[in-house]
Design a protein around this motif. Structure first.
Motif, short mmCIF file in Angstrom:
data_model
loop_
_atom_site.label_atom_id
_atom_site.label_comp_id
_atom_site.label_asym_id
_atom_site.label_seq_id
_atom_site.Cartn_x
_atom_site.Cartn_y
_atom_site.Cartn_z
N THR A 42 0.83 -1.20 0.00
CA THR A 42 0.00 0.00 0.00
C THR A 42 0.86 1.25 0.00
OG1 THR A 42 -1.70 -1.16 1.27
CG2 THR A 42 -1.82 1.24 1.23
N VAL A 43 0.66 2.12 -1.00
CA VAL A 43 1.31 3.44 -1.02
C VAL A 43 0.40 4.36 -0.21
CG1 VAL A 43 2.10 5.38 -2.40
CG2 VAL A 43 2.35 3.05 -3.27
N LYS A 61 6.46 22.44 -3.25
CA LYS A 61 6.55 21.18 -2.50
C LYS A 61 5.18 20.90 -1.93
CE LYS A 61 7.85 22.85 2.07
NZ LYS A 61 8.82 22.73 3.13
N GLY A 62 4.96 19.67 -1.59
CA GLY A 62 3.69 19.34 -0.98
C GLY A 62 3.37 17.87 -1.06
N PRO A 63 2.26 17.51 -0.46
CA PRO A 63 1.82 16.12 -0.54
C PRO A 63 0.94 15.90 -1.77
CG PRO A 63 0.40 17.31 0.96
CD PRO A 63 1.45 18.30 0.47
N PHE A 64 0.99 14.71 -2.29
CA PHE A 64 0.08 14.29 -3.35
C PHE A 64 -0.84 13.27 -2.69
CE2 PHE A 64 -1.01 11.12 -6.63
CZ PHE A 64 -1.76 11.94 -7.45
N THR A 65 -2.13 13.56 -2.67
CA THR A 65 -3.07 12.71 -1.93
C THR A 65 -4.15 12.09 -2.80
OG1 THR A 65 -4.38 14.65 -1.39
CG2 THR A 65 -2.73 13.98 0.23
N GLU A 66 -4.21 12.50 -4.06
CA GLU A 66 -5.26 12.00 -4.95
C GLU A 66 -5.13 10.49 -5.13
OE1 GLU A 66 -6.32 12.62 -9.57
OE2 GLU A 66 -5.84 14.43 -8.42
N ASN A 67 -6.23 9.79 -4.90
CA ASN A 67 -6.31 8.33 -5.06
C ASN A 67 -5.36 7.57 -4.12
OD1 ASN A 67 -8.21 8.61 -7.17
ND2 ASN A 67 -6.56 8.97 -8.61
N LEU A 68 -5.04 8.16 -2.97
CA LEU A 68 -4.23 7.45 -1.98
C LEU A 68 -5.09 7.18 -0.75
CD1 LEU A 68 -0.79 9.29 -2.13
CD2 LEU A 68 -1.41 7.12 -3.16
N PRO A 69 -4.88 6.08 -0.04
CA PRO A 69 -3.86 5.05 -0.27
C PRO A 69 -4.17 4.24 -1.52
CG PRO A 69 -5.26 4.43 1.57
CD PRO A 69 -5.70 5.79 1.14
N LYS A 70 -3.11 3.73 -2.13
CA LYS A 70 -3.20 2.96 -3.38
C LYS A 70 -2.58 1.58 -3.18
CE LYS A 70 -2.55 3.42 -8.29
NZ LYS A 70 -3.93 3.08 -8.53
N GLN A 71 -3.30 0.57 -3.61
CA GLN A 71 -2.79 -0.80 -3.53
C GLN A 71 -1.97 -1.12 -4.77
OE1 GLN A 71 -3.27 -2.93 -0.90
NE2 GLN A 71 -4.28 -1.24 0.12
N LYS A 76 4.14 -6.22 -9.73
CA LYS A 76 3.67 -5.37 -10.83
C LYS A 76 4.34 -4.00 -10.73
CE LYS A 76 0.27 -7.98 -12.43
NZ LYS A 76 -0.30 -8.27 -13.65
N GLN A 77 4.30 -3.32 -11.87
CA GLN A 77 4.78 -1.95 -11.93
C GLN A 77 3.58 -1.05 -12.21
OE1 GLN A 77 8.00 -1.29 -14.63
NE2 GLN A 77 7.46 0.83 -14.95
N GLU A 78 3.51 0.08 -11.52
CA GLU A 78 2.39 1.00 -11.69
C GLU A 78 2.92 2.41 -11.90
OE1 GLU A 78 -1.98 1.84 -10.43
OE2 GLU A 78 -0.99 -0.01 -9.91
N MET A 79 2.23 3.17 -12.73
CA MET A 79 2.60 4.55 -13.01
C MET A 79 1.61 5.47 -12.30
SD MET A 79 4.92 6.14 -14.88
CE MET A 79 5.32 4.97 -16.15
N ILE A 80 2.13 6.41 -11.53
CA ILE A 80 1.31 7.40 -10.85
C ILE A 80 1.69 8.77 -11.41
CG2 ILE A 80 0.76 8.49 -8.64
CD1 ILE A 80 1.33 5.83 -7.29
N GLN A 81 0.69 9.54 -11.84
CA GLN A 81 0.94 10.87 -12.36
C GLN A 81 0.71 11.88 -11.23
OE1 GLN A 81 -1.11 11.69 -15.99
NE2 GLN A 81 -0.62 9.69 -16.84
N VAL A 82 1.74 12.70 -11.00
CA VAL A 82 1.70 13.66 -9.90
C VAL A 82 1.73 15.08 -10.47
CG1 VAL A 82 2.85 14.46 -7.81
CG2 VAL A 82 2.88 12.02 -8.39
N PRO A 83 0.61 15.82 -10.36
CA PRO A 83 0.62 17.21 -10.82
C PRO A 83 1.27 18.11 -9.76
CG PRO A 83 -1.57 16.59 -10.07
CD PRO A 83 -0.71 15.37 -9.95
N MET A 84 2.04 19.10 -10.23
CA MET A 84 2.70 20.05 -9.33
C MET A 84 2.39 21.45 -9.82
SD MET A 84 6.35 18.17 -8.85
CE MET A 84 6.51 17.75 -10.58
N SER A 85 1.73 22.25 -8.99
CA SER A 85 1.36 23.61 -9.36
C SER A 85 2.42 24.59 -8.88
CB SER A 85 0.01 23.99 -8.74
OG SER A 85 -1.01 23.23 -9.34
#
Length: 136
Positions: A42-43, A61-71, A76-85
């Motif tokens: 779990t991420v 800087k900051g936390p990315f919380t969208e769709n977390l926690p993530k299993q 497996k390998q998974e790609m997570i897209q992190v937007p930074m404003s």
């Protein structure tokens, strides 16, 4: 024992703006996370910092919380897209740095916290330094 891996596969580039608002531009980084175990992982959290290298100027800087926690599925390998404003004032300072002394290097750091079956809140950190590609 093998730990889960985190790889930064695509770095935010000035020419990869995904959204522009009145006072900020949003860039996207893709983070590849590999789970080498035969069980789910779990991420829980992802924190990021984007800063210039030469002047050590933090842009965002900051936390990315969208769709977390993530299993993460087993092996497996998974790609997570992190937007930074990034606020425009920081982009203007970056533009000035590039114009004055060609300081177009930035550092992108990601810190993930994952829950393993035998260890809670296991930290994983990755940092990369790259050149910002300015649009022509």
């Amino acid at each position: 024992m093998v730990n889960p891996e985190c790889k930064l596969t695509v770095l935010p580039h000035v020419d990869k703006v995904i959204d522009m608002k009145q006072n900020r531009a949003t860039f996207k980084a893709k983070v590849s996370i590999t789970n080498p175990y035969t069980c789910q992982v779990t991420v829980k959290t992802i924190y990021y910092t984007l800063k210039t290298v030469k002047k050590d100027r933090e842009m965002v800087k900051g936390p990315f919380t969208e769709n977390l926690p993530k299993q993460l599925e087993q092996q497996k390998q998974e790609m997570i897209q992190v937007p930074m404003s990034v606020r425009y004032e920081h982009l203007m300072k970056l533009t000035n740095d590039i114009g004055v002394d060609w300081d177009n290097m930035y550092e992108l750091e990601f810190k993930l916290t994952v829950d393993l079956p035998w260890a809670r809140d296991h930290p994983i950190s990755r940092t990369t330094i790259a050149e910002i590609q300015m649009p022509l």
